[in-house]
Design a protein around this motif. Structure first.
Motif, short mmCIF file in Angstrom:
data_model
loop_
_atom_site.label_atom_id
_atom_site.label_comp_id
_atom_site.label_asym_id
_atom_site.label_seq_id
_atom_site.Cartn_x
_atom_site.Cartn_y
_atom_site.Cartn_z
N TYR B 371 -7.52 9.11 -6.36
CA TYR B 371 -6.28 9.71 -5.85
C TYR B 371 -6.39 11.21 -5.66
CZ TYR B 371 -3.85 5.36 -6.52
OH TYR B 371 -3.45 4.07 -6.43
N TYR B 372 -7.22 11.83 -6.46
CA TYR B 372 -7.31 13.29 -6.35
C TYR B 372 -8.64 13.72 -5.76
CZ TYR B 372 -3.18 13.30 -9.28
OH TYR B 372 -1.94 13.10 -9.78
N GLU B 373 -9.42 12.76 -5.33
CA GLU B 373 -10.71 13.03 -4.70
C GLU B 373 -11.55 14.00 -5.52
OE1 GLU B 373 -10.64 13.38 -0.56
OE2 GLU B 373 -8.55 12.83 -0.40
N GLY B 374 -11.44 13.90 -6.82
CA GLY B 374 -12.24 14.76 -7.67
C GLY B 374 -11.65 16.15 -7.88
N LEU B 375 -10.51 16.43 -7.24
CA LEU B 375 -9.89 17.74 -7.46
C LEU B 375 -9.30 17.81 -8.85
CD1 LEU B 375 -8.19 18.39 -4.05
CD2 LEU B 375 -10.29 19.36 -4.95
N ARG B 376 -9.15 16.64 -9.44
CA ARG B 376 -8.82 16.64 -10.86
C ARG B 376 -9.92 15.88 -11.56
NH1 ARG B 376 -2.29 16.14 -11.07
NH2 ARG B 376 -1.97 17.93 -9.73
N THR B 377 -10.27 16.34 -12.74
CA THR B 377 -11.31 15.64 -13.48
C THR B 377 -10.83 15.41 -14.90
OG1 THR B 377 -12.22 17.82 -13.85
CG2 THR B 377 -13.34 16.46 -12.23
N ARG B 378 -11.43 14.43 -15.53
CA ARG B 378 -11.08 14.14 -16.92
C ARG B 378 -11.23 15.41 -17.76
NH1 ARG B 378 -9.34 10.43 -20.72
NH2 ARG B 378 -10.57 8.69 -19.91
N GLU B 445 3.75 7.62 -8.12
CA GLU B 445 4.23 6.27 -8.36
C GLU B 445 3.04 5.30 -8.51
OE1 GLU B 445 8.14 4.43 -8.37
OE2 GLU B 445 7.80 6.27 -7.26
N ALA B 446 2.12 5.39 -7.57
CA ALA B 446 0.96 4.49 -7.57
C ALA B 446 0.09 4.72 -8.81
CB ALA B 446 0.14 4.71 -6.31
N ILE B 447 -0.07 5.98 -9.17
CA ILE B 447 -0.93 6.30 -10.30
C ILE B 447 -0.34 5.74 -11.59
CG2 ILE B 447 -1.82 8.18 -11.72
CD1 ILE B 447 -2.04 9.79 -9.10
N SER B 449 1.66 3.23 -11.93
CA SER B 449 1.58 1.77 -12.01
C SER B 449 0.15 1.34 -12.35
CB SER B 449 2.08 1.06 -10.76
OG SER B 449 2.10 1.91 -9.68
N TYR B 450 -0.81 2.12 -11.88
CA TYR B 450 -2.20 1.80 -12.22
C TYR B 450 -2.41 1.92 -13.73
CZ TYR B 450 -7.29 1.89 -12.16
OH TYR B 450 -8.61 1.62 -12.38
N TYR B 451 -1.88 2.98 -14.32
CA TYR B 451 -2.03 3.15 -15.77
C TYR B 451 -1.29 2.05 -16.53
CZ TYR B 451 -4.17 7.75 -15.22
OH TYR B 451 -5.02 8.77 -14.90
N LEU B 452 -0.11 1.68 -16.05
CA LEU B 452 0.63 0.62 -16.73
C LEU B 452 -0.23 -0.64 -16.79
CD1 LEU B 452 4.27 0.96 -15.32
CD2 LEU B 452 3.34 1.84 -17.46
N GLN B 453 -0.93 -0.88 -15.68
CA GLN B 453 -1.82 -2.03 -15.64
C GLN B 453 -2.98 -1.87 -16.62
OE1 GLN B 453 -2.61 -2.97 -11.55
NE2 GLN B 453 -4.50 -3.96 -12.18
N ASN B 454 -3.55 -0.67 -16.70
CA ASN B 454 -4.61 -0.36 -17.67
C ASN B 454 -4.18 -0.74 -19.07
OD1 ASN B 454 -6.00 2.74 -16.34
ND2 ASN B 454 -6.41 0.60 -15.86
#
Lengths: 320, 597
Positions: B371-378, B445-447, B449-454
């Protein structure tokens, strides 16, 4: 008629009072306040609290309301929290921008819609009529922001004919011709977009009215007296068909100050619509309340104006 | 009839084409989670911080700068008064800043002012260079360094900067109360030296904290305006007098500013003749940059990166932001009367293993790439890596590991008793974790829901507070009020140039929104800002101890660090956006008459 007008104006006072009470209380109900957005870990919470106390946010609402209404009655709407200028100055600046934009838009709108409406009505079922009807459906169906974006990208970037944001080029000094022209130039694209989107109602009203009027007895009488068809249209039918449009005209005039959020946001045009939305999200109470009061007042005046215009255009209607 | 149909068809076709062209390839990142799309990560470490342009420069020229903003700027051009980041972006071109910084944001002596600290006596001396002039040609004197303190401390001052730090200056409170005419802790030694007495000194003094003010204000120009009127005056809004490389020339309120090269600039007159800053809506910025309308875009939104990544006429600079996104657990309540956080032992998330499992279950890497194309990293630590001295690079962070999460939960007694695939709590009762998150772009929103699934995958039933993402104002109100429907929340934090965590984590801070408080934490925090920590090595050690403790306890854990993207036109030469910049705006040059298309 004067009596009625005065009575209508007097009724506005309690109406505006109720509006002011409602908007004041509702604005305070919103979560957060103007200082919420300022808070970062670098800000001192105690300082924010101090500012809140200074602003009187912890006083009972009726005290806050009393303070506000007594000032407002003297034409003093306080300072904007986020812009730190007088609300009246702020609204004056943005209002002027919006006013120019709306004036140009509405002029263009009528310049497009009235001829099209007349042609469509007069030559009903012809090819031009069908094209006009198609055009008006399309323009009615396109969301504002879609057309605004299309125009912006087409005429601002693909074929860079128009400037893409702001109201004026910074290099000109106010008062010069260059400044004036730059202002008009910046208005054109948003105004054209706005005009194209707004034509549907007028075209449709005018078209139906003309089609109806064609079969009226007075038209037949005029024709049988030997008046040329074009004269019948310009002298008789046109005037009668304008009635429903005249009925809205008061609102159109006062609506000039409303502004369009979409157009202003996409074209980066600092006007009233944007000011209103930004004020709401920044919880800039003084601006919110002043704007709602202004819009409310304009609506009331608009309906009065419409009635007056109607009575002038249509002598059968008398305000009693 | 046929003709008519054709014309209708043609119009519709044209319209469809235009619409299709506009929607373009915007829906690329539609990862519902199940079908993992190919990552299109960029290597953010490859972004340079300075442009490397070897072309021959033209003489003069006009620099075109875009200020990316969806609303008009406020136009308060005085460092003591402004409250809006956009105003600050504009002022950067004509900054009244006294100090330059070096590594770790420590004040260096390469700026207009130099700082000497007398740790023993809680004093600091600010020395300014001679022969520095304001943009109107008047010389800068030490009175201009004192004046900002008198503005901020004044009883009519309504801004946010009269704060706990400012009160650390001896005599500030008396001056604010109107008891004194001047601030007793400010001692003018001569025209170039000012001695400031503080109640207490901490290591923050070296990064401009503890009440030290980093800007000068033109006293000769502003002294006739009452402090109360200052913020509305034309001297602040229409014709500010400044120290920086450029000087204000014309201002169209809320829209644009024209700067001219400041011939009095102490480092020498800039090589370009003028700079024009224009406010540009975020929807347009990608298009505008590619069309060569602007040379530089400030506050460029990361969400628009997609629109410029392939542009041939741009160099994309990047630098780490001093901020991170985090997840925090509500572990107590704030007692507003006592002003401290009271931990709640029965809080739903008051189990270290549960918190760790919660963190390990999040596939942050996937989200960052996708989603952030690497503009954000862990992010691994609560201190951004820019602070080389304080950042603990040995920390592992919560790398995505669902198996480890499951094991932690099993061991801690969170087991699926009723067989619905979701774990119950230790007592076998249903466990529902409520997560509050802010509404922002459509990606959010999408992010979420992805975490909720995680979390579901490891058996944790996480739902959204109020059932959806929450508007910014309501979000903070709920979080601050310790709303009972919040067990976990996601937010972002900027550290500023002093990374001391006391403001955001100490038990008596209102911003300690997780309400986590332990005696150990107290000790660790106190150490960081203590007098011994004036020794950089002691402070670095204290920072690392704290980071490790926060990792182990995990009352809050960082998820992403961010990279700020700055697209720059290829005609720009000698431009550097390093936090500890060595290159100044007066050296900037252009290599073409107009921005390259």
């Amino acid at each position: 008629m004067w009596k009625t007008i005065i009575r209508r104006i007097l009724i506005m006072i309690p109406q505006l009072f109720v509006l002011s009470l409602l908007i004041f209380i509702m604005a305070k109900f919103m979560p957060g306040d103007p200082f919420t957005g300022l808070v970062t870990p670098d800000t001192d919470p105690n300082r924010i609290e101090e500012l809140r106390i200074q602003a009187g946010f912890y006083d009972p609402w009726y005290e806050q309301y009393y303070r506000w209404i007594t000032n407002a009655l003297q034409g003093e709407f306080g300072d904007s929290y986020s812009f730190q200028v007088k609300v009246s100055t702020l609204i004056g600046e943005r209002g002027l921008n919006t006013l120019w934009l709306s004036l140009l838009s509405v002029t263009l709108l009528y310049a497009i819609a009235i001829p099209l409406g007349i042609i469509a009505g007069r030559y009903q079922n012809s090819l031009p009529d069908k094209l006009i009807v198609l055009y008006s459906f399309i323009s009615y169906a396109i969301p504002t922001f879609v057309l605004a974006l299309i125009f912006l990208f087409l005429f601002g970037y693909q074929y860079p004919i128009f400037p893409t944001s702001g109201t004026v080029d910074v290099q000109y000094d106010p008062g010069t011709w260059g400044y004036f022209w730059s202002k008009v130039y910046h208005l054109l694209l948003p105004a054209i977009t706005y005009a194209i989107l707004g034509t549907t109602t007028i075209i449709q009203y005018l078209r139906t009215e003309i089609i109806d009027a064609k079969r009226m007895d007075y038209v037949k009488t005029a024709r049988s007296k030997g008046i040329p068809i074009s004269k019948v249209y310009t002298k008789h039918i046109f005037r009668n068909s304008l009635l429903p449009i005249a009925a809205f005209f008061g609102f159109t005039i006062t609506g000039l100050l409303g502004g369009s959020v979409f157009i202003e946001t996409i074209f980066g045009f600092p006007g009233m619509g944007q000011l209103f939305i930004n004020a709401i999200s920044a919880r800039d109470y003084s601006v919110i309340t002043a704007l709602v009061m202004l819009f409310g007042f304009l609506t009331l005046v608009g309906s009065l104006l419409s009635d007056i215009i109607m009575s002038i255009v249509d002598p059968r209607i008398r305000i009693e | 009839m046929n003709k008519k149909k054709w014309s209708l068809f043609a119009i519709l076709l044209a319209l469809v084409l235009v619409l299709a062209a506009c929607s373009g390839d915007k829906d690329g990142g539609n990862a519902g989670g199940k079908d993992k799309p190919e990552p299109k990560k960029v290597d953010t470490s490859a972004f340079p911080m300075a442009v490397d342009n070897k072309d021959e420069a033209i003489k003069g020229g006009a620099l075109e700068v875009a200020l990316v903003s969806s609303s008009p700027f406020k136009g308060i051009f005085l460092a003591e008064l402004y409250e809006d980041g956009y105003d600050s972006d504009i002022m950067d071109f004509a900054s009244n800043n006294l100090f330059a910084v070096k590594q770790d944001f420590l004040i260096s002596d390469t700026g207009i002012g130099a700082l000497k600290v007398d740790e023993k006596n809680n004093k600091a001396t600010v020395t300014i260079r001679k022969e520095v002039k304001w943009s109107d040609g008047e010389p800068l004197t030490i009175d201009d360094v004192i004046y900002p303190y008198e503005i901020i401390g004044h009883k009519d001052y309504t801004g946010i900067r009269y704060d706990v730090n400012f009160k650390n200056i001896v005599g500030a409170e008396e001056y604010h109360a109107g008891k004194e005419k001047t601030i007793s802790g400010l001692k003018k030694i001569d025209d170039y030296n000012l001695e400031i007495s503080f109640k207490e000194l901490s290591p923050a003094i070296y990064t401009g904290g503890d009440g030290l003010w980093a800007y000068a204000a033109p006293k000769h120009y502003l002294k006739d305006v009452a402090i109360k009127e200052l913020i509305k005056s034309d001297k602040v809004r229409k014709s500010p007098v400044t120290l920086g490389a450029f000087k204000f020339d014309k201002i169209v309120n809320g829209e644009s500013v024209q700067f001219l090269a400041n011939e009095h600039y102490w480092k020498g007159k800039p090589k370009v003749d003028k700079a024009v800053i224009t406010s540009v809506p975020p929807t347009q910025i990608g298009k505008a940059l590619k069309a060569g309308k602007y040379d530089i875009a400030t506050s460029f939104p990361a969400t628009e990166y997609d629109s410029i990544k392939d542009a041939k006429n741009l160099t994309i600079l990047g630098r780490p932001e001093l901020a991170y996104t985090y997840i925090a657990f509500k572990l107590g309540k704030r007692d507003s009367k006592k002003g401290i956080a009271i931990p709640n032992p029965d809080a739903k998330m008051n189990d270290v293993n549960l918190r760790h499992a919660f963190a390990y279950a999040m596939d942050v890497e996937q989200v960052a790439d996708e989603y952030y194309e690497g503009l954000r990293t862990r992010s691994k630590s609560l201190i951004p890596p820019v602070f080389e001295l304080y950042y603990d690079d040995t920390l592992e962070g919560f790398k995505y590991d669902p198996e480890k999460a499951k094991k932690l939960l099993d061991d801690a007694g969170y087991k699926d008793v009723d067989g619905d695939g979701l774990r119950e709590d230790k007592n076998g009762e249903k466990l529902e974790i409520k997560l509050a998150a802010m509404a922002g772009s459509d990606k959010d929103e999408a992010i979420v829901s992805y975490y909720l699934q995680n979390w579901k995958e490891v058996g944790l039933n996480v739902v959204l507070t109020t059932g959806r993402l929450i508007e910014f104002n309501s979000f903070y109100e709920k979080v601050r009020a310790d709303d009972k429907d919040i067990d976990v929340f996601q937010a972002a934090l900027g550290t500023g140039s002093d990374p001391s965590p006391a403001g955001a984590f100490s038990p008596d801070s209102q911003f300690n929104t997780s309400r986590f408080a332990t005696p150990e934490l107290d000790k660790l925090l106190a150490k960081i800002d203590s007098k011994e920590a004036l020794d950089p090595e002691v402070r670095a050690k204290a920072f690392k101890d704290w980071q490790l403790y926060m990792f182990e306890q995990a009352p809050i854990f960082p998820i992403y660090s961010r990279t700020e993207v700055m697209p720059v036109n290829k005609r720009i030469k000698n431009y550097d956006k390093d936090h500890f910049t060595k290159m100044d705006l007066n050296e900037l040059e252009l290599t073409a008459d107009k921005p390259i298309k």
